[in-house]
Design an enzyme around this catalytic site. Structure first.
Site, PDB file in Angstrom:
ATOM      1  N   GLU A   8       6.004  -0.924  13.419  1.00 39.76           N
ATOM      2  CA  GLU A   8       6.946  -0.080  14.137  1.00 39.76           C
ATOM      3  C   GLU A   8       6.223   1.237  14.359  1.00 39.76           C
ATOM      4  O   GLU A   8       5.795   1.873  13.399  1.00 39.76           O
ATOM      5  CB  GLU A   8       8.191   0.119  13.277  1.00 39.76           C
ATOM      6  N   GLY A  66      -2.219   4.076  13.702  1.00 37.56           N
ATOM      7  CA  GLY A  66      -2.292   3.227  12.506  1.00 37.56           C
ATOM      8  C   GLY A  66      -1.908   1.794  12.839  1.00 37.56           C
ATOM      9  O   GLY A  66      -2.597   0.836  12.483  1.00 37.56           O
ATOM     10  N   GLY A  67      -0.792   1.634  13.555  1.00 35.05           N
ATOM     11  CA  GLY A  67      -0.320   0.297  13.916  1.00 35.05           C
ATOM     12  C   GLY A  67      -1.349  -0.443  14.770  1.00 35.05           C
ATOM     13  O   GLY A  67      -1.639  -1.617  14.542  1.00 35.05           O
ATOM     14  N   CYS A 119      12.629   7.428  13.652  1.00 34.55           N
ATOM     15  CA  CYS A 119      12.034   6.627  14.733  1.00 34.55           C
ATOM     16  C   CYS A 119      13.013   6.515  15.893  1.00 34.55           C
ATOM     17  O   CYS A 119      12.625   6.203  17.012  1.00 34.55           O
ATOM     18  CB  CYS A 119      11.651   5.262  14.204  1.00 34.55           C
ATOM     19  N   LYS A 149       0.901  -1.160   0.000  1.00 35.86           N
ATOM     20  CA  LYS A 149       0.000   0.000   0.000  1.00 35.86           C
ATOM     21  C   LYS A 149       0.937   1.207   0.000  1.00 35.86           C
ATOM     22  O   LYS A 149       1.639   1.463   0.981  1.00 35.86           O
ATOM     23  CB  LYS A 149      -0.860  -0.041   1.258  1.00 35.86           C
TER      24      LYS A 149
HETATM   25  P1  NAP Z   1       0.514   6.925   9.449  1.00 32.82           P
HETATM   26  O1  NAP Z   1      -0.476   8.013   9.487  1.00 32.82           O
HETATM   27  O2  NAP Z   1       0.392   5.868  10.475  1.00 32.82           O
HETATM   28  O3  NAP Z   1       0.458   6.264   7.990  1.00 32.82           O
HETATM   29  C1  NAP Z   1       1.248   5.149   7.619  1.00 32.82           C
HETATM   30  C2  NAP Z   1       0.541   4.361   6.526  1.00 32.82           C
HETATM   31  O4  NAP Z   1      -0.564   3.631   7.079  1.00 32.82           O
HETATM   32  C3  NAP Z   1      -0.065   5.224   5.436  1.00 32.82           C
HETATM   33  O5  NAP Z   1      -0.006   4.505   4.232  1.00 32.82           O
HETATM   34  C4  NAP Z   1      -1.495   5.420   5.887  1.00 32.82           C
HETATM   35  O6  NAP Z   1      -2.367   5.661   4.820  1.00 32.82           O
HETATM   36  C5  NAP Z   1      -1.798   4.081   6.539  1.00 32.82           C
HETATM   37  N1  NAP Z   1      -2.722   4.174   7.679  1.00 32.82           N
HETATM   38  C6  NAP Z   1      -2.468   4.747   8.876  1.00 32.82           C
HETATM   39  N2  NAP Z   1      -3.514   4.576   9.705  1.00 32.82           N
HETATM   40  C7  NAP Z   1      -4.440   3.882   9.023  1.00 32.82           C
HETATM   41  C8  NAP Z   1      -5.738   3.400   9.352  1.00 32.82           C
HETATM   42  N3  NAP Z   1      -6.276   3.603  10.540  1.00 32.82           N
HETATM   43  N4  NAP Z   1      -6.418   2.728   8.399  1.00 32.82           N
HETATM   44  C9  NAP Z   1      -5.893   2.518   7.172  1.00 32.82           C
HETATM   45  N5  NAP Z   1      -4.671   2.959   6.802  1.00 32.82           N
HETATM   46  C10 NAP Z   1      -3.940   3.635   7.723  1.00 32.82           C
HETATM   47  O7  NAP Z   1       1.987   7.483   9.537  1.00 32.82           O
HETATM   48  P2  NAP Z   1       2.657   8.730   8.796  1.00 32.82           P
HETATM   49  O8  NAP Z   1       1.692   9.429   7.913  1.00 32.82           O
HETATM   50  O9  NAP Z   1       3.886   8.239   8.185  1.00 32.82           O
HETATM   51  O10 NAP Z   1       3.051   9.677   9.973  1.00 32.82           O
HETATM   52  C11 NAP Z   1       2.133  10.076  10.979  1.00 32.82           C
HETATM   53  C12 NAP Z   1       2.783   9.955  12.334  1.00 32.82           C
HETATM   54  O11 NAP Z   1       3.325   8.640  12.491  1.00 32.82           O
HETATM   55  C13 NAP Z   1       3.974  10.869  12.543  1.00 32.82           C
HETATM   56  O12 NAP Z   1       3.573  12.155  12.933  1.00 32.82           O
HETATM   57  C14 NAP Z   1       4.730  10.113  13.598  1.00 32.82           C
HETATM   58  O13 NAP Z   1       4.203  10.416  14.862  1.00 32.82           O
HETATM   59  C15 NAP Z   1       4.485   8.669  13.297  1.00 32.82           C
HETATM   60  N6  NAP Z   1       5.595   8.024  12.557  1.00 32.82           N
HETATM   61  C16 NAP Z   1       6.430   7.235  13.267  1.00 32.82           C
HETATM   62  C17 NAP Z   1       7.473   6.607  12.618  1.00 32.82           C
HETATM   63  C18 NAP Z   1       8.386   5.697  13.357  1.00 32.82           C
HETATM   64  O14 NAP Z   1       9.254   5.126  12.723  1.00 32.82           O
HETATM   65  N7  NAP Z   1       8.238   5.519  14.648  1.00 32.82           N
HETATM   66  C19 NAP Z   1       7.689   6.787  11.254  1.00 32.82           C
HETATM   67  C20 NAP Z   1       6.814   7.592  10.543  1.00 32.82           C
HETATM   68  C21 NAP Z   1       5.766   8.193  11.219  1.00 32.82           C
HETATM   69  P3  NAP Z   1      -2.371   7.074   4.048  1.00 32.82           P
HETATM   70  O15 NAP Z   1      -1.191   7.051   3.138  1.00 32.82           O
HETATM   71  O16 NAP Z   1      -3.646   7.028   3.298  1.00 32.82           O
HETATM   72  O17 NAP Z   1      -2.314   8.129   5.097  1.00 32.82           O
END
Ligand code: NAP
Length: 507
Positions: free
Chosen positions: A265, A245-246, A302, A184
């Site tokens: 992660e 998301g996780g 991260c 995805k």
């Molecule tokens: P994200 O919002 O969790 O998105 C990651 C992926 O998962 C994207 O493809 C997103 O889709 C999908 N997704 C997330 N939640 C979902 C749900 N409930 N249902 C279906 N699909 C879902 O992460 P991000 O956009 O990369 O960053 C947002 C936050 O994540 C950051 O502000 C940070 O706090 C954290 N983050 C942490 C790490 C780490 O390594 N610890 C790395 C990156 C980000 P879409 O593409 O459609 O949004």
């Protein structure tokens, strides 16, 4: 560089019809060229059906053929044009230098997995010879090997558009294990994803593998992304992103008729312990290095050092003073997406509004798409009384926790959530304390390091990039290094099989 915005399924591509979206320029919030079509549930069904059909053939490909496939992907990515770097810079706000390095890291990661495949180590083949004459019961003939777990859904990370996205660590490990992959694509870098996805598609074709070995979908609704995890043909999930998301994917996976593992992660604040002798003798250098690690890549790692733990005293005061001085000179940096910039400001503003935490330094002013570095401090007792102080602020923000003495430092460590890394800054006089703390550090984090910071994750066989919840959903595994392959394998035992019936890879 032609971007079509299409879905990559079954060795072909077509425009998704479930809505469309444009890539956003990280630095301005403006729309970039090209429109990307969202996958329908039918597209998803086709991708997973083909992946399932490819699985029995792909998992039995010879080790040499599978290794050559990974190397072909590496070669095609290494040969991508400079236009790709330009596009990725626009989509992510990351620098050319960083992205060129990351592209090479991705290539080398694929080559590392190719070598692992060639070695056959991951199959862990065991041959426990039978003995029909054993008394009182004959001993059965047992053979053991690992096989691929099945088609894997990969959710790429926004902060590593090459190394942790379409052809990143999760994809490389799953393909190495013999598992087809359905990616995805992250909506933050869809153009980058298309170019890399086409490299994998081309490698599948050139290596004569079944077309279902790889697919890549864009989605415009969360429903489709969630349906991917719920799909009965998907047997494991690799995810890097937000805690919410996780957790959402873990819940979906657990509620399936056949629950599956989710390797997510999520969040980690990567504590840095500065022990007394290090503070006394080297506060200045450590403070400068800390700010360097904190602000690298706008703190969007991260493994970013989001927490400093130290015992009160002149050394800590001097360390804080120096860190504040360096932070105040830091220029703002563009963040990966406007939403990530907004989430960062929200996190910083929540801690700013907490009466038990004090903002002690901030970098130069930023605009709405940028990260302004910031440093807070609090007392250990206040930190332990408020769980929200452990929340990840994804960006260049960190919190110094002042501990009264050694026992308060230990109490804070006991109170911490699971982490990807813990760094310890120490000098010779700190050895006894470090030794005393080690058992506690081991149960809290996946990687422990001395006199450094967790940023900069070496891709090598001994690396562990994982840790207890919530840094990852399953602290028994790593997402970087050759051991990442074991997340996508399952052991099978063959009892009393005639040799000509056994799979070729077991012989
Ligand atoms: P994200 O919002 O969790 O998105 C990651 C992926 O998962 C994207 O493809 C997103 O889709 C999908 N997704 C997330 N939640 C979902 C749900 N409930 N249902 C279906 N699909 C879902 O992460 P991000 O956009 O990369 O960053 C947002 C936050 O994540 C950051 O502000 C940070 O706090 C954290 N983050 C942490 C790490 C780490 O390594 N610890 C790395 C990156 C980000 P879409 O593409 O459609 O949004």
């Amino acid at each position: 560089m032609l971007l079509t915005g299409e879905l990559l399924i079954g060795g072909k591509s077509h425009m998704g019809t479930a809505g469309s979206f444009e890539a956003i320029e990280a630095a301005t919030g403006g729309k970039l060229k090209g429109s990307f079509g969202g996958a329908t549930l039918d597209d998803l069904d086709e991708a997973t059906k083909l992946a399932w059909a490819a699985f029995p053939i792909y998992r039995e490909t010879g080790l040499e053929q599978r290794a050559a496939f990974l190397e072909k992907i590496a070669e095609l990515i290494a040969n991508t044009s400079d236009e790709l770097i330009v596009r990725t810079m626009a989509e992510t706000g990351l620098s050319r230098l960083r992205l060129e390095g990351e592209r090479m890291r991705t290539v080398n990661q694929l080559k590392m997995f190719a070598e692992e495949v060639r070695s056959g180590r991951f199959l862990d083949r065991r041959d426990d010879k039978g003995d029909p004459t054993r008394v009182p019961l004959p001993k059965p003939d047992l053979k053991f090997r690992n096989i691929g777990i099945g088609p894997v859904a990969v959710f790429g990370a926004s902060n590593f558009p090459f190394a942790f996205s379409v052809a990143g660590g999760d994809t490389a490990a799953a393909l190495a294990a013999g598992c087809p992959v359905v990616v995805k694509a992250h909506s933050a870098h869809p153009g980058t994803s298309e170019v890399i996805g086409r490299c994998i598609q081309q490698a599948v074709r050139e290596c004569g593998l079944p077309v279902g070995v790889f697919a890549m979908l864009h989605t415009t609704t969360r429903e489709v992304a969630q349906a991917l995890v719920a799909d009965a043909r998907i047997r494991a999930v690799g995810f890097t992103g937000s805690r919410s998301g996780g957790l959402a994917f873990m819940e979906i996976a657990a509620k399936r008729k056949q629950p599956i593992p989710v390797y997510a992660e999520m969040s980690s604040i990567n504590p840095v312990l500065v022990l007394p002798e290090a503070l006394r003798s080297d506060w200045e250098a450590i403070a400068s290095a800390f700010v360097g690690a904190l602000t690298m890549g706008a703190g969007q790692f991260c493994t970013n050092p989001g927490l400093i733990l130290a015992i009160e005293g002149k050394g800590l005061d001097a360390f804080i003073e120096k860190a504040c001085e360096v932070i105040s000179t830091q220029a703002p940096q563009t963040m990966l997406t406007p939403d990530i910039a907004k989430a960062y400001r929200k996190g910083v503003s929540a801690l700013s509004g907490n009466s038990k935490a004090k903002k002690i330094a901030e970098g130069q002013k930023s605009n709405e798409f940028q990260c302004q570095a910031v440093l807070f401090e609090t007392r250990a007792s206040d930190f332990m009384a408020d769980h929200a102080m452990q929340d990840e602020m994804f960006g260049s923000a960190s919190l110094v926790v002042r501990c009264k003495d050694k026992s308060e430092l230990i109490a804070v460590l006991e109170h911490l959530e699971g982490q990807l890394t813990i760094a310890v800054h120490m000098r010779d006089g700190d050895n006894a304390l470090a030794k005393e703390l080690l058992p506690l550090l081991e149960v809290t984090a996946g990687r422990l390091l001395v006199n450094g910071f967790g940023t900069g994750v070496e891709v090598s066989p001994a690396m562990v990039h994982g840790g207890p919840f919530p840094s990852t959903s399953d602290g028994r595994s790593t997402s970087v290094g050759t051991a990442a392959i074991y997340r996508f394998l399952r052991p099978v035992c063959y009892q009393n099989f005639a040799s000509d019936v056994l799979p070729a890879l077991l012989k």
